[in-house]
Scaffold this motif. Structure first.
Motif, short mmCIF file in Angstrom:
data_model
loop_
_atom_site.label_atom_id
_atom_site.label_comp_id
_atom_site.label_asym_id
_atom_site.label_seq_id
_atom_site.Cartn_x
_atom_site.Cartn_y
_atom_site.Cartn_z
N GLY A 80 0.79 -1.23 0.00
CA GLY A 80 0.00 0.00 0.00
C GLY A 80 0.82 1.28 0.00
O GLY A 80 0.61 2.16 -0.85
N PRO A 81 1.77 1.43 0.94
CA PRO A 81 2.55 2.68 0.97
C PRO A 81 3.37 2.91 -0.31
O PRO A 81 3.48 4.05 -0.78
CB PRO A 81 3.45 2.51 2.19
CG PRO A 81 2.70 1.56 3.08
CD PRO A 81 2.01 0.61 2.14
N ARG A 84 0.97 3.94 -3.07
CA ARG A 84 0.50 5.32 -2.83
C ARG A 84 1.58 6.33 -3.22
O ARG A 84 1.29 7.37 -3.81
CB ARG A 84 0.09 5.48 -1.38
CG ARG A 84 -0.45 6.84 -1.03
CD ARG A 84 -1.75 7.15 -1.81
NE ARG A 84 -2.25 8.45 -1.46
CZ ARG A 84 -3.10 8.67 -0.47
NH1 ARG A 84 -3.56 7.68 0.27
NH2 ARG A 84 -3.50 9.89 -0.21
N GLU A 85 2.84 6.03 -2.92
CA GLU A 85 3.93 6.94 -3.26
C GLU A 85 4.03 7.10 -4.79
O GLU A 85 4.20 8.22 -5.29
CB GLU A 85 5.25 6.43 -2.68
CG GLU A 85 6.38 7.45 -2.69
CD GLU A 85 7.13 7.51 -4.01
OE1 GLU A 85 7.65 8.59 -4.35
OE2 GLU A 85 7.19 6.49 -4.72
N LEU A 87 1.62 6.68 -7.01
CA LEU A 87 0.42 7.38 -7.47
C LEU A 87 0.47 8.86 -7.11
O LEU A 87 0.19 9.72 -7.95
CB LEU A 87 -0.82 6.72 -6.86
CG LEU A 87 -1.07 5.28 -7.32
CD1 LEU A 87 -1.91 4.53 -6.31
CD2 LEU A 87 -1.71 5.28 -8.70
N ASP A 88 0.82 9.17 -5.87
CA ASP A 88 0.91 10.56 -5.42
C ASP A 88 2.00 11.32 -6.17
O ASP A 88 1.79 12.45 -6.60
CB ASP A 88 1.21 10.64 -3.92
CG ASP A 88 0.01 10.36 -3.04
OD1 ASP A 88 -1.14 10.44 -3.53
OD2 ASP A 88 0.22 10.08 -1.84
N ARG A 121 -7.54 0.88 -3.74
CA ARG A 121 -7.81 1.75 -2.58
C ARG A 121 -6.86 2.95 -2.58
O ARG A 121 -7.29 4.09 -2.37
CB ARG A 121 -7.65 0.95 -1.29
CG ARG A 121 -7.93 1.76 -0.03
CD ARG A 121 -7.59 1.02 1.25
NE ARG A 121 -6.13 0.96 1.36
CZ ARG A 121 -5.44 -0.11 1.74
NH1 ARG A 121 -6.05 -1.22 2.05
NH2 ARG A 121 -4.12 -0.06 1.80
N GLU A 122 -5.59 2.71 -2.83
CA GLU A 122 -4.60 3.79 -2.82
C GLU A 122 -4.82 4.76 -3.98
O GLU A 122 -4.64 5.97 -3.83
CB GLU A 122 -3.18 3.22 -2.84
CG GLU A 122 -2.82 2.40 -1.62
CD GLU A 122 -2.95 3.16 -0.30
OE1 GLU A 122 -2.80 4.40 -0.28
OE2 GLU A 122 -3.20 2.50 0.74
N ALA A 125 -7.73 6.97 -3.03
CA ALA A 125 -7.30 7.90 -1.98
C ALA A 125 -6.38 8.99 -2.55
O ALA A 125 -6.36 10.11 -2.05
CB ALA A 125 -6.60 7.14 -0.86
N ALA A 126 -5.64 8.67 -3.59
CA ALA A 126 -4.72 9.64 -4.21
C ALA A 126 -5.46 10.62 -5.13
O ALA A 126 -4.87 11.58 -5.60
CB ALA A 126 -3.64 8.90 -4.99
#
Length: 173
Positions: A80-81, A84-85, A87-88, A121-122, A125-126
């Motif tokens: 997940g982290p 997310r990194e 994607l962000d 999910r990530e 959220a992004a």
């Protein structure tokens, strides 16, 4: 039937070959870029990847610019982290360079094995609302299906794709 024209990676040929034709037909289209590649960190000769100035011109000409990640990883292997990194960072780079944060994302490699519920999910959220994947019948839940057509495909393959022949086919599978 809905038809969308999309391109991945940010290759120069999209600007030199496809964009003029699409402009002539007033056809809407999307380009999903790997942001680190546009920053000069591509695995190929950097002349093959569009830079930010070129991407800015394409966007001004009507192309939708979306994300294809920061580095083009296999999201099926990311926690997940890390997802997310990716994607962000990609979304933030597009916003910094082009002035808008994209809400569409095309999954690198694009197959069902390359996307997980954690990645979905990530991505949500992004700030990504539209997630494009490969194969109508095998794609991950919540994604939008795409069928790959390449310069090597002829009219027969294209016609078959339009009728759903490849709805279960995954390119790398």
């Amino acid at each position: 039937m809905d038809l969308a024209i999309t391109f991945d990676d940010g290759l120069r040929s999209v600007m030199t070959e496809a964009a003029p034709i699409l402009k002539d037909f007033a056809a809407p289209w999307s380009l999903f870029v790997v942001t680190d590649w546009s920053e000069g960190a591509s695995p190929w000769n950097t002349d093959e990847i569009l830079g930010w100035r070129d991407l800015e011109r394409l966007a001004a000409g009507g192309a939708e610019i979306g994300s294809h990640s920061a580095t083009h990883p296999d999201f099926g292997l990311l926690d997940g982290p890390t997802a997310r990194e990716e994607l962000d960072r990609s979304r933030a780079m597009i916003e910094a360079r082009l002035g808008f944060a994209p809400t569409s994302f095309a999954i690198p490699l694009g197959q069902s094995a390359n996307w997980t519920p954690i990645a979905m999910r990530e991505a949500k959220a992004a700030g990504y609302d539209l997630i494009y994947a490969q194969a109508e019948e095998t794609r991950s839940a919540g994604t939008i299906a795409r069928t790959f057509i390449t310069r090597f495909d002829n009219i027969r393959v294209f016609s078959a794709a339009l009728t759903g022949v490849f709805d279960r086919w995954e390119e790398w599978g």
